[in-house]
Design a protein around this motif. Sequence first.
Motif, PDB file in Angstrom:
ATOM      1  N   LEU A 101       0.835  -1.199   0.000  1.00 49.86           N
ATOM      2  CA  LEU A 101       0.000   0.000   0.000  1.00 49.86           C
ATOM      3  C   LEU A 101       0.871   1.250   0.000  1.00 49.86           C
ATOM      4  N   GLU A 113      -2.827   5.250   1.762  1.00 48.68           N
ATOM      5  CA  GLU A 113      -3.684   4.088   2.021  1.00 48.68           C
ATOM      6  C   GLU A 113      -3.388   3.474   3.378  1.00 48.68           C
ATOM      7  N   ILE A 168     -11.359   6.423  -1.875  1.00 49.49           N
ATOM      8  CA  ILE A 168     -10.115   5.652  -1.730  1.00 49.49           C
ATOM      9  C   ILE A 168     -10.408   4.295  -1.078  1.00 49.49           C
ATOM     10  N   ILE A 203     -10.087   0.466  -2.689  1.00 48.21           N
ATOM     11  CA  ILE A 203      -9.281  -0.610  -2.088  1.00 48.21           C
ATOM     12  C   ILE A 203     -10.138  -1.860  -1.905  1.00 48.21           C
TER      13      ILE A 203
END
Length: 264
Positions: free
Chosen positions: A49, A53, A89, A93
């Motif tokens: 990541l 993140e 975001i 993910i």
Amino acid sequence: MCIIEFIGAPYSGKSYFEKKLLESGVFQNNTIHNYRNFFFCNLSLVTKLNIIEKNLLKIFCNKKREEAKSYYVPSKKKKSFFKRRIQNIINSIIFNHQILYRKENIEFCKLIDDFFISLDSNDINFQNLDRWLKELFASHYVYKNLDFKKKIIMDSEGFIHRLTSFLALNYDNKFLENYLEFCPKPNVLILVNEQLEVIKKRIKDSRNIEEKIKYKDNIEDLFNYSFKIFEKMPDVSTKKFIINSKNFSSEKVKIADYINNNFL
């Protein structure tokens, strides 16, 4: 590692008994997550990541379930640019990792996709179920790629409970059987066995007008679906327990003993 899931009708007390089991201290030497937090807290162990993140996942890892859910529940209020950016975001993910789960569980995901074809994608029930499943898929992908002796996933809204949502949209006995054949199985499944009349009274006394309307005509069906799913769940792959307010004290010890002797 061990997965514990609950099943039962709305207002039967699934979340309450999940919380009581956590507070009882029977798993005090273990790290316990629900599916959502397990994903946030452990993804960095299986995926590379970036710094943004990593920090976002760390924040969500430390949030309580109710706080984390507030980022996903549709709201009439317009979110700030910052909150929308965070949500996008996190959603990205989750989406990317549920894709990885799908590649490893083709039959189960095809079953889900075929079911969804008949539904209106603009329906809020469809959208909620689709979102919940993406989160479960992503979390289970992380789970399958880790091996922690002392970690437990305990959730009142897992794969088995979500089956009741499918049946509420369109009851199909063949779909029920296929779902239980292909879905990820918890190590322990706990049925919260509350009386239907008690559940109806709880709904009647609730201040949540939206849920009163939602469950007015289908609570008995959801009650019966939970029992049917529990009965059809294969004993070979899953240890099953039935709890209620009367037997919880004794059953929680049995649940803890079974998990400690077989998984920890």
